[in-house]
Scaffold this motif. Structure first.
Motif, PDB file in Angstrom:
ATOM      1  N   SER A   1       3.445   5.847 -23.337  1.00 14.64           N
ATOM      2  CA  SER A   1       2.986   5.835 -21.949  1.00 14.64           C
ATOM      3  C   SER A   1       3.468   4.575 -21.245  1.00 14.64           C
ATOM      4  O   SER A   1       3.483   3.491 -21.823  1.00 14.64           O
ATOM      5  CB  SER A   1       1.452   5.888 -21.913  1.00 14.64           C
ATOM      6  OG  SER A   1       0.978   7.108 -22.434  1.00 14.64           O
ATOM      7  N   VAL A   2       3.855   4.736 -19.999  1.00 13.13           N
ATOM      8  CA  VAL A   2       4.360   3.623 -19.195  1.00 13.13           C
ATOM      9  C   VAL A   2       3.432   3.403 -18.013  1.00 13.13           C
ATOM     10  O   VAL A   2       3.096   4.337 -17.280  1.00 13.13           O
ATOM     11  CB  VAL A   2       5.797   3.893 -18.697  1.00 13.13           C
ATOM     12  CG1 VAL A   2       6.268   2.758 -17.790  1.00 13.13           C
ATOM     13  CG2 VAL A   2       6.740   4.052 -19.870  1.00 13.13           C
ATOM     14  N   ALA A   3       3.007   2.176 -17.822  1.00 16.63           N
ATOM     15  CA  ALA A   3       2.137   1.830 -16.711  1.00 16.63           C
ATOM     16  C   ALA A   3       2.887   1.966 -15.389  1.00 16.63           C
ATOM     17  O   ALA A   3       4.019   1.500 -15.258  1.00 16.63           O
ATOM     18  CB  ALA A   3       1.632   0.397 -16.876  1.00 16.63           C
ATOM     19  N   GLN A   4       2.261   2.594 -14.433  1.00 14.29           N
ATOM     20  CA  GLN A   4       2.845   2.745 -13.098  1.00 14.29           C
ATOM     21  C   GLN A   4       2.261   1.661 -12.182  1.00 14.29           C
ATOM     22  O   GLN A   4       1.278   1.861 -11.481  1.00 14.29           O
ATOM     23  CB  GLN A   4       2.560   4.150 -12.557  1.00 14.29           C
ATOM     24  CG  GLN A   4       3.148   5.272 -13.401  1.00 14.29           C
ATOM     25  CD  GLN A   4       4.643   5.134 -13.549  1.00 14.29           C
ATOM     26  OE1 GLN A   4       5.387   5.240 -12.565  1.00 14.29           O
ATOM     27  NE2 GLN A   4       5.114   4.900 -14.766  1.00 14.29           N
ATOM     28  N   LEU A   5       2.889   0.500 -12.230  1.00 16.63           N
ATOM     29  CA  LEU A   5       2.373  -0.637 -11.490  1.00 16.63           C
ATOM     30  C   LEU A   5       2.759  -0.569 -10.019  1.00 16.63           C
ATOM     31  O   LEU A   5       3.838  -0.094  -9.664  1.00 16.63           O
ATOM     32  CB  LEU A   5       2.898  -1.946 -12.081  1.00 16.63           C
ATOM     33  CG  LEU A   5       2.641  -2.212 -13.566  1.00 16.63           C
ATOM     34  CD1 LEU A   5       3.108  -3.624 -13.909  1.00 16.63           C
ATOM     35  CD2 LEU A   5       1.186  -2.025 -13.918  1.00 16.63           C
ATOM     36  N   GLU A   6       1.887  -1.088  -9.184  1.00 16.13           N
ATOM     37  CA  GLU A   6       2.190  -1.242  -7.761  1.00 16.13           C
ATOM     38  C   GLU A   6       3.157  -2.406  -7.581  1.00 16.13           C
ATOM     39  O   GLU A   6       3.186  -3.352  -8.379  1.00 16.13           O
ATOM     40  CB  GLU A   6       0.914  -1.520  -6.974  1.00 16.13           C
ATOM     41  CG  GLU A   6      -0.143  -0.437  -7.066  1.00 16.13           C
ATOM     42  CD  GLU A   6       0.140   0.749  -6.156  1.00 16.13           C
ATOM     43  OE1 GLU A   6       1.192   0.739  -5.463  1.00 16.13           O
ATOM     44  OE2 GLU A   6      -0.677   1.682  -6.134  1.00 16.13           O
ATOM     45  N   THR A   7       3.951  -2.353  -6.518  1.00 17.10           N
ATOM     46  CA  THR A   7       4.854  -3.447  -6.167  1.00 17.10           C
ATOM     47  C   THR A   7       4.366  -4.114  -4.890  1.00 17.10           C
ATOM     48  O   THR A   7       4.101  -3.435  -3.883  1.00 17.10           O
ATOM     49  CB  THR A   7       6.297  -2.946  -5.964  1.00 17.10           C
ATOM     50  OG1 THR A   7       6.755  -2.332  -7.170  1.00 17.10           O
ATOM     51  CG2 THR A   7       7.223  -4.094  -5.590  1.00 17.10           C
ATOM     52  N   ILE A   8       4.232  -5.429  -4.946  1.00 13.87           N
ATOM     53  CA  ILE A   8       3.792  -6.232  -3.802  1.00 13.87           C
ATOM     54  C   ILE A   8       4.980  -7.062  -3.317  1.00 13.87           C
ATOM     55  O   ILE A   8       5.694  -7.661  -4.125  1.00 13.87           O
ATOM     56  CB  ILE A   8       2.623  -7.167  -4.182  1.00 13.87           C
ATOM     57  CG1 ILE A   8       1.433  -6.357  -4.713  1.00 13.87           C
ATOM     58  CG2 ILE A   8       2.216  -8.041  -3.006  1.00 13.87           C
ATOM     59  CD1 ILE A   8       0.781  -5.439  -3.702  1.00 13.87           C
TER      60      ILE A   8
ATOM     61  N   GLY B   1       1.919 -12.521   6.457  1.00 16.30           N
ATOM     62  CA  GLY B   1       0.553 -12.176   6.833  1.00 16.30           C
ATOM     63  C   GLY B   1       0.316 -10.707   7.090  1.00 16.30           C
ATOM     64  O   GLY B   1      -0.645 -10.330   7.782  1.00 16.30           O
ATOM     65  N   ASN B   2       1.152  -9.840   6.537  1.00 16.66           N
ATOM     66  CA  ASN B   2       1.007  -8.398   6.717  1.00 16.66           C
ATOM     67  C   ASN B   2      -0.340  -7.934   6.166  1.00 16.66           C
ATOM     68  O   ASN B   2      -0.611  -8.041   4.964  1.00 16.66           O
ATOM     69  CB  ASN B   2       2.158  -7.687   5.998  1.00 16.66           C
ATOM     70  CG  ASN B   2       2.143  -6.191   6.186  1.00 16.66           C
ATOM     71  OD1 ASN B   2       1.240  -5.505   5.735  1.00 16.66           O
ATOM     72  ND2 ASN B   2       3.175  -5.685   6.855  1.00 16.66           N
ATOM     73  N   THR B   3      -1.204  -7.430   7.046  1.00 13.37           N
ATOM     74  CA  THR B   3      -2.581  -7.095   6.642  1.00 13.37           C
ATOM     75  C   THR B   3      -2.629  -5.930   5.659  1.00 13.37           C
ATOM     76  O   THR B   3      -3.468  -5.908   4.759  1.00 13.37           O
ATOM     77  CB  THR B   3      -3.444  -6.778   7.871  1.00 13.37           C
ATOM     78  OG1 THR B   3      -2.809  -5.742   8.646  1.00 13.37           O
ATOM     79  CG2 THR B   3      -3.623  -8.020   8.732  1.00 13.37           C
TER      80      THR B   3
ATOM     81  N   THR C   1      -1.707  -7.372   2.229  1.00 14.00           N
ATOM     82  CA  THR C   1      -2.769  -8.193   1.640  1.00 14.00           C
ATOM     83  C   THR C   1      -3.923  -7.329   1.148  1.00 14.00           C
ATOM     84  O   THR C   1      -4.521  -7.617   0.104  1.00 14.00           O
ATOM     85  CB  THR C   1      -3.282  -9.243   2.635  1.00 14.00           C
ATOM     86  OG1 THR C   1      -3.805  -8.605   3.798  1.00 14.00           O
ATOM     87  CG2 THR C   1      -2.176 -10.200   3.053  1.00 14.00           C
ATOM     88  N   ALA C   2      -4.223  -6.252   1.883  1.00 13.29           N
ATOM     89  CA  ALA C   2      -5.276  -5.335   1.439  1.00 13.29           C
ATOM     90  C   ALA C   2      -4.860  -4.608   0.168  1.00 13.29           C
ATOM     91  O   ALA C   2      -5.666  -4.411  -0.752  1.00 13.29           O
ATOM     92  CB  ALA C   2      -5.594  -4.331   2.546  1.00 13.29           C
TER      93      ALA C   2
ATOM     94  N   LEU D   1      -3.986 -17.199  -0.923  1.00 10.39           N
ATOM     95  CA  LEU D   1      -4.431 -17.161   0.467  1.00 10.39           C
ATOM     96  C   LEU D   1      -4.852 -15.753   0.857  1.00 10.39           C
ATOM     97  O   LEU D   1      -5.889 -15.548   1.508  1.00 10.39           O
ATOM     98  CB  LEU D   1      -3.315 -17.661   1.387  1.00 10.39           C
ATOM     99  CG  LEU D   1      -3.647 -17.716   2.890  1.00 10.39           C
ATOM    100  CD1 LEU D   1      -4.796 -18.689   3.148  1.00 10.39           C
ATOM    101  CD2 LEU D   1      -2.417 -18.117   3.694  1.00 10.39           C
ATOM    102  N   ALA D   2      -4.056 -14.757   0.441  1.00  7.01           N
ATOM    103  CA  ALA D   2      -4.384 -13.363   0.743  1.00  7.01           C
ATOM    104  C   ALA D   2      -5.689 -12.940   0.062  1.00  7.01           C
ATOM    105  O   ALA D   2      -6.535 -12.265   0.670  1.00  7.01           O
ATOM    106  CB  ALA D   2      -3.235 -12.458   0.307  1.00  7.01           C
ATOM    107  N   LEU D   3      -5.869 -13.332  -1.192  1.00  8.80           N
ATOM    108  CA  LEU D   3      -7.108 -12.993  -1.901  1.00  8.80           C
ATOM    109  C   LEU D   3      -8.306 -13.678  -1.259  1.00  8.80           C
ATOM    110  O   LEU D   3      -9.377 -13.068  -1.097  1.00  8.80           O
ATOM    111  CB  LEU D   3      -6.995 -13.390  -3.375  1.00  8.80           C
ATOM    112  CG  LEU D   3      -5.981 -12.605  -4.216  1.00  8.80           C
ATOM    113  CD1 LEU D   3      -5.905 -13.181  -5.628  1.00  8.80           C
ATOM    114  CD2 LEU D   3      -6.344 -11.122  -4.269  1.00  8.80           C
ATOM    115  N   SER D   4      -8.145 -14.932  -0.869  1.00 11.62           N
ATOM    116  CA  SER D   4      -9.243 -15.673  -0.215  1.00 11.62           C
ATOM    117  C   SER D   4      -9.643 -15.008   1.089  1.00 11.62           C
ATOM    118  O   SER D   4     -10.825 -14.903   1.415  1.00 11.62           O
ATOM    119  CB  SER D   4      -8.815 -17.122   0.045  1.00 11.62           C
ATOM    120  OG  SER D   4      -8.551 -17.803  -1.154  1.00 11.62           O
ATOM    121  N   SER D   5      -8.636 -14.529   1.831  1.00  8.95           N
ATOM    122  CA  SER D   5      -8.915 -13.845   3.094  1.00  8.95           C
ATOM    123  C   SER D   5      -9.690 -12.559   2.865  1.00  8.95           C
ATOM    124  O   SER D   5     -10.679 -12.273   3.555  1.00  8.95           O
ATOM    125  CB  SER D   5      -7.590 -13.558   3.815  1.00  8.95           C
ATOM    126  OG  SER D   5      -7.806 -12.812   4.991  1.00  8.95           O
TER     127      SER D   5
END
Length: 364
Positions: A17-24, A32-34, A37-38, A183-187
């Motif tokens: 099985s291969v993890a399907q990770l999100e890309t940030i 500052g793209n909301t 960050t969400a 910063l994004a997590l703090s927001s």
């Protein structure tokens, strides 16, 4: 983490099985793209691991990464007796794991050296024969790379000097990415300015961050078990670079081991214990290990990582956020980041591992 897919093993019926990770996107976070960050916050709460697209982070970042691959190949080609001059057991006042840029000052007042440290294969607790691990590691202190404080002239093999400009560029790029993530997590946590997570991860000040070079040795298919015991990382975030399979994570949906595919131009970033402790487990500290594909030999494998860690005296108690539940340890039971590192490294070492404290390996 969406449903896992599979990759075919060489001539094997088993399809891991291969993890399907999100890309940030780092560029989107930095701007500052909301929506980005969400997305980051959701991924860190649910999965605790993601790909970070670094292509827009700094000029020539891909060449910098290649330089460090070259450095670690040359490092591990050095004779063992030369590497053993930097043995952790000889340089440290405590028998702690690896090349640690560890705790500068413990509560009892004793200090630890922040020199680079070499860990030979088989010294850590692991799942190979004899309860040993299957990797070597060598770590370089961020403070030395960035020429901060007393570490500006840290001891090191001569080969490191050639690559010091690349290490400096790498540390700067990762520090910028980490700052944008924090910063994004703090927001999203709705923290007041005095609770901002960047406040305990100040790049310009001495800290226990480090760059660790890793070499996993080849193992035959008959040698069952993982080369790196299942664990969570003790710090805040880990930025991993590798071109080879082997990393596995516990899927947030499947609750099974899933392989993480390397992705060019991206760091694989996982949340560590410190951010989990600071948010009372709202942010997920990702459990992981390194293993061969099912039925296959463990090939020689190289990787390197930047370990971001909270400053030593940071108290590991929940930040004040409307999203973070209250409770946890009593005030007298709260430990510092430095103390947590000491506990964690003791559990990773084969000669100090204690089954009764095995929970430390997988976070608090």
């Amino acid at each position: 983490m969406s449903a896992a897919k599979t990759i075919a093993g060489d001539g094997e019926d088993v399809e891991p099985s291969v993890a399907q990770l999100e890309t940030i996107s780092f560029e989107a976070l930095r701007s500052g793209n909301t929506a980005e960050t969400a997305k980051l916050f959701d991924v860190c709460c649910r999965d605790g691991i993601f790909y970070l697209d670094m292509l827009g982070s700094e000029p020539n970042v891909l060449q910098t990464v290649e330089d460090i691959y070259e450095l670690e190949n040359k490092m591990f080609d050095l004779p063992e007796d030369e590497l053993m001059l930097y043995d952790i057991d000889k340089l440290s006042l405590r028998k702690l794991n690896g090349f640690a840029t560890l705790i500068s000052l413990l509560r009892d007042g004793s200090r630890l050296s922040k020199d680079p440290r070499y860990k030979p294969i088989g010294r850590n607790h692991g799942e190979l024969a004899g309860n040993k691990d299957g990797f070597q590691s060598y770590a370089l202190p961020k403070d030395g790379i960035m020429k901060l404080g007393r570490e500006a002239d840290f001891k090191r093999p001569q080969v490191v000097d050639t690559y010091m400009p690349s290490l400096h560029r790498f540390a700067r790029a990762i520090s910028a990415a980490a700052s944008a993530i924090l910063l994004a997590l703090s927001s999203n946590l709705m923290l007041q300015s005095n609770e901002n997570l960047n406040n305990v991860h100040r790049t310009h000040l001495p800290s226990p961050d480090l760059v660790r070079l890793l070499k996993y040795h080849a193992q035959p298919p008959s040698e069952s078990g993982s080369s790196h015991v299942p664990h969570t990382d003790l710090g805040s975030m880990t930025f991993l670079f590798t071109k080879q399979h082997g990393l596995q994570v516990i899927g947030s949906e499947s609750q099974e081991w899933e392989y993480v595919q390397p992705r060019a131009g991206c760091a694989t970033v996982n949340i560590g214990d410190s951010l989990s402790l600071l948010t009372n487990k709202l942010l997920r500290s990702c459990r992981h290990r390194v293993s061969a594909l099912p039925g296959q030999a463990m090939n020689e494998r190289y990787s390197f990582a930047y370990f971001l860690r909270a400053e030593d005296e940071t108290l590991m108690r929940a930040v004040k956020s409307p999203l973070v539940s209250e409770g946890g340890r009593d005030e007298e039971e709260v430990f510092t980041s430095g103390e947590w590192m000491k506990m964690k490294y003791a559990m990773l070492r084969k000669d100090t591992w204690n089954q009764n404290d095995n929970w430390i390996l997988t976070g608090a």
